[in-house]
Design a protein around this motif. Structure first.
Motif, PDB file in Angstrom:
ATOM      1  N   ASP A   1       0.820  -1.211   0.000  1.00  0.00           N
ATOM      2  CA  ASP A   1       0.000   0.000   0.000  1.00  0.00           C
ATOM      3  C   ASP A   1       0.859   1.269   0.000  1.00  0.00           C
ATOM      4  O   ASP A   1       0.554   2.243   0.702  1.00  0.00           O
ATOM      5  N   GLY A   2       1.938   1.257  -0.757  1.00  0.00           N
ATOM      6  CA  GLY A   2       2.799   2.423  -0.875  1.00  0.00           C
ATOM      7  C   GLY A   2       3.750   2.651   0.284  1.00  0.00           C
ATOM      8  O   GLY A   2       4.463   3.641   0.315  1.00  0.00           O
ATOM      9  N   LYS A   3       3.783   1.748   1.241  1.00  0.00           N
ATOM     10  CA  LYS A   3       4.695   1.864   2.383  1.00  0.00           C
ATOM     11  C   LYS A   3       5.697   0.725   2.317  1.00  0.00           C
ATOM     12  O   LYS A   3       5.372  -0.384   1.896  1.00  0.00           O
ATOM     13  N   TYR A   4       6.912   0.992   2.762  1.00  0.00           N
ATOM     14  CA  TYR A   4       7.966  -0.015   2.751  1.00  0.00           C
ATOM     15  C   TYR A   4       8.186  -0.556   4.160  1.00  0.00           C
ATOM     16  O   TYR A   4       8.180   0.198   5.132  1.00  0.00           O
ATOM     17  N   TYR A   5       8.378  -1.865   4.231  1.00  0.00           N
ATOM     18  CA  TYR A   5       8.592  -2.562   5.496  1.00  0.00           C
ATOM     19  C   TYR A   5       9.819  -3.450   5.373  1.00  0.00           C
ATOM     20  O   TYR A   5      10.071  -4.027   4.317  1.00  0.00           O
ATOM     21  N   ARG A   6      10.559  -3.575   6.449  1.00  0.00           N
ATOM     22  CA  ARG A   6      11.668  -4.533   6.512  1.00  0.00           C
ATOM     23  C   ARG A   6      11.173  -5.742   7.301  1.00  0.00           C
ATOM     24  O   ARG A   6      10.708  -5.603   8.429  1.00  0.00           O
ATOM     25  N   VAL A   7      11.262  -6.911   6.693  1.00  0.00           N
ATOM     26  CA  VAL A   7      10.811  -8.164   7.312  1.00  0.00           C
ATOM     27  C   VAL A   7      12.033  -8.970   7.737  1.00  0.00           C
ATOM     28  O   VAL A   7      12.971  -9.144   6.955  1.00  0.00           O
ATOM     29  N   HIS A   8      12.016  -9.459   8.966  1.00  0.00           N
ATOM     30  CA  HIS A   8      13.072 -10.329   9.486  1.00  0.00           C
ATOM     31  C   HIS A   8      12.465 -11.724   9.612  1.00  0.00           C
ATOM     32  O   HIS A   8      11.581 -11.938  10.439  1.00  0.00           O
ATOM     33  N   SER A   9      12.919 -12.652   8.789  1.00  0.00           N
ATOM     34  CA  SER A   9      12.378 -14.020   8.794  1.00  0.00           C
ATOM     35  C   SER A   9      13.380 -14.964   9.437  1.00  0.00           C
ATOM     36  O   SER A   9      14.574 -14.942   9.104  1.00  0.00           O
ATOM     37  N   PHE A  10      12.881 -15.804  10.330  1.00  0.00           N
ATOM     38  CA  PHE A  10      13.702 -16.815  10.990  1.00  0.00           C
ATOM     39  C   PHE A  10      13.096 -18.168  10.633  1.00  0.00           C
ATOM     40  O   PHE A  10      11.984 -18.470  11.050  1.00  0.00           O
ATOM     41  N   THR A  11      13.799 -18.962   9.838  1.00  0.00           N
ATOM     42  CA  THR A  11      13.236 -20.220   9.337  1.00  0.00           C
ATOM     43  C   THR A  11      14.051 -21.453   9.719  1.00  0.00           C
ATOM     44  O   THR A  11      13.598 -22.564   9.482  1.00  0.00           O
TER      45      THR A  11
END
Length: 122
Positions: A33-43
């Motif tokens: 939606d026009g906003k940027y997010y940083r995702v931290h994934s732990f798998t």
């Protein structure tokens, strides 16, 4: 297990949450939606660390390991428990535990996943 850091609306649409700044896990930047997010994934199953360098708000998704499917009846394993919400984080190091799935053919329960005192049950 994943964590978003970025600006999101709070209860009052005119205010914005101050995002935490963190490092750890596999970091990916997404646009929504026009906003940027940083995702931290732990798998990777086991314990890792999320390091928060600036206090602020995060959105978390914690998923426990799913159950192992049945042996002779060919049943599929069930999903692990799920927790999703927002929280404020202080600066510091936080343990992230990723639970493994149950062994195939044993009906074994998956292992718990946890973060910041929250536990998703396997």
């Amino acid at each position: 297990m994943g964590f978003h850091q970025g600006q999101r609306p709070l209860r009052n649409e005119q205010q914005s949450a101050i995002p935490a700044i963190a490092s750890g896990g596999t970091e990916t930047v997404i646009e929504q939606d026009g906003k940027y997010y940083r995702v931290h994934s732990f798998t990777t199953v086991g314990t890792s660390t999320l390091t928060v360098t600036r206090a602020g708000e995060v959105e978390y998704l914690i998923v426990a390991g799913g159950g192992g499917g049945g042996g002779d009846r060919k049943g599929a394993g069930g999903a692990g428990g799920l927790l999703k919400n927002n929280t404020s984080m202080a600066a510091g190091n936080f343990s992230v535990v990723v639970g493994g799935g149950g062994l195939q053919g044993t009906w074994q329960q998956g292992s718990d996943s946890s973060f910041n005192g929250l536990v998703a049950v396997g």
